[in-house]
Design an enzyme around this catalytic site. Structure first.
Site, PDB file in Angstrom:
ATOM      1  NE  ARG A 174      54.797 -69.341 -68.404  1.00 51.12           N
ATOM      2  CZ  ARG A 174      53.947 -70.293 -68.004  1.00 51.12           C
ATOM      3  NH1 ARG A 174      54.118 -71.539 -68.402  1.00 51.12           N
ATOM      4  NH2 ARG A 174      52.949 -70.004 -67.204  1.00 51.12           N
ATOM      5  CB  SER A 176      38.169 -77.853 -52.659  1.00 48.03           C
ATOM      6  OG  SER A 176      39.508 -77.563 -52.998  1.00 48.03           O
ATOM      7  CG  ASN A 212      59.625 -72.915 -67.316  1.00 39.59           C
ATOM      8  OD1 ASN A 212      59.021 -73.924 -66.941  1.00 39.59           O
ATOM      9  ND2 ASN A 212      59.105 -72.041 -68.145  1.00 39.59           N
ATOM     10  CB  SER A 247      37.449 -79.022 -57.310  1.00 36.58           C
ATOM     11  OG  SER A 247      37.922 -78.586 -56.042  1.00 36.58           O
ATOM     12  CE1 TYR A 249      46.833 -82.317 -55.827  1.00 38.78           C
ATOM     13  CE2 TYR A 249      45.426 -84.238 -56.004  1.00 38.78           C
ATOM     14  CZ  TYR A 249      45.596 -82.871 -56.045  1.00 38.78           C
ATOM     15  OH  TYR A 249      44.527 -82.057 -56.333  1.00 38.78           O
ATOM     16  CB  THR A 289      59.153 -71.261 -71.994  1.00 37.24           C
ATOM     17  OG1 THR A 289      58.454 -72.324 -72.648  1.00 37.24           O
ATOM     18  CG2 THR A 289      59.089 -70.005 -72.838  1.00 37.24           C
ATOM     19  CG  ASP A 307      48.202 -72.178 -53.821  1.00 39.15           C
ATOM     20  OD1 ASP A 307      47.466 -73.039 -53.299  1.00 39.15           O
ATOM     21  OD2 ASP A 307      47.906 -71.583 -54.860  1.00 39.15           O
ATOM     22  CE  LYS A 336      44.793 -71.482 -57.658  1.00 39.76           C
ATOM     23  NZ  LYS A 336      45.982 -72.188 -57.143  1.00 39.76           N
TER      24      LYS A 336
HETATM   25  P1  ATR Z   1      50.436 -73.948 -63.246  1.00 42.75           P
HETATM   26  O1  ATR Z   1      49.938 -72.541 -63.206  1.00 42.75           O
HETATM   27  O2  ATR Z   1      49.472 -74.942 -62.696  1.00 42.75           O
HETATM   28  O3  ATR Z   1      51.791 -74.097 -62.654  1.00 42.75           O
HETATM   29  P2  ATR Z   1      51.112 -73.646 -66.074  1.00 42.75           P
HETATM   30  O4  ATR Z   1      51.114 -72.181 -65.962  1.00 42.75           O
HETATM   31  O5  ATR Z   1      50.425 -74.277 -67.247  1.00 42.75           O
HETATM   32  O6  ATR Z   1      50.487 -74.370 -64.802  1.00 42.75           O
HETATM   33  O7  ATR Z   1      52.628 -74.149 -66.026  1.00 42.75           O
HETATM   34  C1  ATR Z   1      52.983 -75.420 -66.341  1.00 42.75           C
HETATM   35  C2  ATR Z   1      54.491 -75.589 -66.200  1.00 42.75           C
HETATM   36  O8  ATR Z   1      54.809 -76.884 -66.696  1.00 42.75           O
HETATM   37  C3  ATR Z   1      55.300 -74.596 -67.018  1.00 42.75           C
HETATM   38  O9  ATR Z   1      56.467 -74.284 -66.325  1.00 42.75           O
HETATM   39  C4  ATR Z   1      55.579 -75.385 -68.285  1.00 42.75           C
HETATM   40  O10 ATR Z   1      56.727 -74.979 -68.987  1.00 42.75           O
HETATM   41  P3  ATR Z   1      56.628 -73.832 -70.140  1.00 42.75           P
HETATM   42  O11 ATR Z   1      56.661 -72.525 -69.425  1.00 42.75           O
HETATM   43  O12 ATR Z   1      57.817 -74.066 -70.970  1.00 42.75           O
HETATM   44  O13 ATR Z   1      55.330 -74.086 -70.863  1.00 42.75           O
HETATM   45  C5  ATR Z   1      55.802 -76.754 -67.700  1.00 42.75           C
HETATM   46  N1  ATR Z   1      55.654 -77.801 -68.708  1.00 42.75           N
HETATM   47  C6  ATR Z   1      54.525 -78.191 -69.316  1.00 42.75           C
HETATM   48  N2  ATR Z   1      54.785 -79.180 -70.198  1.00 42.75           N
HETATM   49  C7  ATR Z   1      56.123 -79.417 -70.152  1.00 42.75           C
HETATM   50  C8  ATR Z   1      57.025 -80.310 -70.820  1.00 42.75           C
HETATM   51  N3  ATR Z   1      56.587 -81.189 -71.735  1.00 42.75           N
HETATM   52  N4  ATR Z   1      58.334 -80.268 -70.499  1.00 42.75           N
HETATM   53  C9  ATR Z   1      58.776 -79.386 -69.600  1.00 42.75           C
HETATM   54  N5  ATR Z   1      57.993 -78.503 -68.928  1.00 42.75           N
HETATM   55  C10 ATR Z   1      56.685 -78.518 -69.208  1.00 42.75           C
END
Ligand code: ATR
Length: 282
Positions: free
Chosen positions: A163, A22, A158, A20, A227, A160, A108, A71
């Site tokens: 989601r 922070s 996204n 972190s 970042y 998936t 955020d 969170k």
């Molecule tokens: P956070 O809460 O920090 O945003 P998270 O819940 O793990 O982290 O979400 C990560 C995001 O990155 C998701 O939208 C994920 O897509 P999926 O919902 O399909 O998992 C996306 N992500 C991670 N790896 C990816 C990849 N290789 N290509 C495209 N999207 C990806």
């Protein structure tokens, strides 16, 4: 700053928490403003989050930030929620109130908005649809921030799709949100005014986000919440074609402001010195 018996204490709860930024960020402000206070890492494993949060008032702490993976648990455990936390479904800042109750906030969306204001002062929310890539926790905060800014349309893309559909449903009826299938992500950029990457793609050690920018209008602002590195492959690609870009560091810095003010009683400023100091620690 040497601590005293009157020092105010806050910290960041996470697991793991060693990465972190922070403590460094709040430590800079505490020193800069000469405040009798401390901001410490609070490593709390998932099976201890409930007693840890309940202990905040018992220990006389001023409050804490909450980071991955706590969170959503914090959202369930606090006594009251601010409107942003309610809408995002997560708490990243807890303030212990004088009566010992716990107020959960989410800063955020505020951090995202302030970073965009700093980095792209000319961005007009009404200029066109905003495209958000990703549907995780960070995307939720960004989506709330953008809807509050008054974008005419929010396009959620996204990998998936389910989601993204879930996030769209959670944002509520009557909001201008469209889910765009991952295969069509390049065409989602046509006439966009803003593009935001909220996925982990592009982070050091991860592959770049697979998104060709050919269809993105030249005036569209491109921002990344990643970042490390500051200039992600996405931002580099956008910069090379002349789009205005905003890196993600400022979101981290700005989201910290409301907590600091609540715990230590002074509104801190995000300055180039702070940016440099936090960057040196990355
Ligand atoms: P956070 O809460 O920090 O945003 P998270 O819940 O793990 O982290 O979400 C990560 C995001 O990155 C998701 O939208 C994920 O897509 P999926 O919902 O399909 O998992 C996306 N992500 C991670 N790896 C990816 C990849 N290789 N290509 C495209 N999207 C990806």
């Amino acid at each position: 700053m040497i601590l005293s018996g009157k020092s105010r204490v806050a910290g960041v709860m996470g697991w793991p928490v060693g990465h972190s930024r922070s403590p460094r960020l709040h430590g800079f402000w505490l020193q800069q403003y000469g405040i009798d206070g401390a901001y410490v890492p609070l490593p709390v494993p998932p099976d201890r989050i409930e007693p840890a949060i309940r202990a905040l008032p018992a220990l006389g702490l001023a409050g804490c930030n909450v980071t991955v993976p706590h969170k959503e648990a914090a959202f369930r455990l606090v006594d009251l929620l601010d409107p942003a936390a309610k809408r995002i479904g997560a708490v990243n800042t807890i303030v212990v109130r004088p009566d010992g109750s716990l107020e959960g906030r989410n800063t955020d969306a505020f951090g995202f908005r302030e970073n965009l204001r700093d980095g792209a002062p000319g961005w007009d929310p009404a200029a066109g649809p905003a495209v958000v890539v990703g549907a995780g926790g960070a995307a939720r905060a960004v989506a709330v921030a953008l809807l509050d800014s008054g974008v005419p349309e929010l396009r959620l893309v996204n990998r998936t799709r389910a989601r993204a559909e879930e996030l769209a449903a959670d944002l509520g009826p009557g909001v201008p949100v469209r889910v765009i299938p991952w295969e069509w992500r390049a065409s989602a950029l046509a006439d966009a005014g803003l593009l935001v990457n909220t996925t982990t793609q592009g982070m050091a050690g991860q592959p770049a986000l697979d998104l060709p920018l050919a269809g993105l209008p030249p005036a569209a602002v491109v921002t990344d919440i990643v970042y490390t590195p500051l200039l992600t492959p996405l931002l580099k690609q956008a910069k090379e074609r002349g789009n205005p870009v905003v890196d993600g560091l400022g979101m981290l810095l700005h989201q910290a402001r409301p907590g600091f003010q609540a715990w230590f009683g002074l509104a801190p400023k995000v300055t180039p010195e702070l940016r440099r100091f936090v960057l040196e620690g990355l």
